[in-house]
Design an enzyme around this catalytic site. Structure first.
Site, PDB file in Angstrom:
ATOM      1  N   ASP A 116       9.828 -46.412  42.227  1.00 42.70           N
ATOM      2  CA  ASP A 116      10.843 -47.282  41.627  1.00 42.70           C
ATOM      3  C   ASP A 116      11.223 -48.327  42.664  1.00 42.70           C
ATOM      4  O   ASP A 116      11.387 -48.012  43.847  1.00 42.70           O
ATOM      5  CB  ASP A 116      12.082 -46.484  41.228  1.00 42.70           C
ATOM      6  CG  ASP A 116      11.852 -45.598  40.008  1.00 42.70           C
ATOM      7  OD1 ASP A 116      10.949 -45.918  39.214  1.00 42.70           O
ATOM      8  OD2 ASP A 116      12.579 -44.613  39.854  1.00 42.70           O
ATOM      9  N   ASP A 135       9.348 -47.943  33.413  1.00 46.96           N
ATOM     10  CA  ASP A 135      10.630 -47.486  32.861  1.00 46.96           C
ATOM     11  C   ASP A 135      11.142 -48.448  31.788  1.00 46.96           C
ATOM     12  O   ASP A 135      11.665 -48.020  30.754  1.00 46.96           O
ATOM     13  CB  ASP A 135      11.672 -47.356  33.966  1.00 46.96           C
ATOM     14  CG  ASP A 135      11.325 -46.294  34.996  1.00 46.96           C
ATOM     15  OD1 ASP A 135      10.524 -45.388  34.682  1.00 46.96           O
ATOM     16  OD2 ASP A 135      11.840 -46.385  36.124  1.00 46.96           O
TER      17      ASP A 135
END
Length: 162
Positions: A116, A135
């Site tokens: 991330d 995501d």
């Protein structure tokens, strides 16, 4: 189903290319933070070994459980879309969800965690969390599958009304 496959492939490639560029080429894994357009867009390295926001993160067993769950969801969505094909917009949504889920599965296989790096803040609110392209695609795909109407053709529409 061709739409689902193409959207999933493009989503997967964009996700993996963005992670490779930011993590390896820009060396975010070493620098840990790069301010792109503060506070609106920053890169913050976060290795997520759990589900959203790192919840239920754990060891190697958790990794394999999350990989299995993601692959199970992909299989379920593909079977559902094949069995009861929705309209074109929902097929795109399904492709987004599948491509994003597979992007995060590849991260777990390669790194043991999901990479991330996107961090966005605005208007005096400081967001401590990071996310990635996969995501975004998973979220948009799931919302699309819930909100976008399915296609009901003559025979199916008649049976549902009975």
């Amino acid at each position: 189903m061709r739409t689902v496959a193409w959207v999933a492939l493009v989503t997967f490639l964009i996700d993996q290319a963005s992670k490779w560029l930011v993590v390896h080429v820009m060396e975010l894994d070493r620098k840990l933070a790069i301010d792109v357009w503060p506070p609106f867009l920053n890169f913050r390295m976060a290795w997520n070994n759990g589900i959203n926001f790192g919840l239920f993160g754990g060891g190697d067993n958790t990794r394999w459980v999350l990989i299995s769950v993601a692959l199970g969801i992909v299989l379920f969505v593909l079977l559902w879309l094949r069995r009861d094909p929705p309209g074109p917009a929902a097929l795109v949504a399904g492709g987004l969800l599948v491509g994003g889920a597979l992007g995060n599965v590849v991260d777990r296989l390669l790194y043991g965690a999901v990479a991330d790096f996107l961090n966005m803040s605005c208007c005096g609110l400081d967001n401590p969390f990071a996310f990635n392209v996969a995501d975004i695609a998973i979220f948009a795909g799931a919302v699309g599958l819930v909100l976008l109407p399915g296609r009901q053709t003559g025979a199916k529409a008649g049976k549902k009304g009975s």
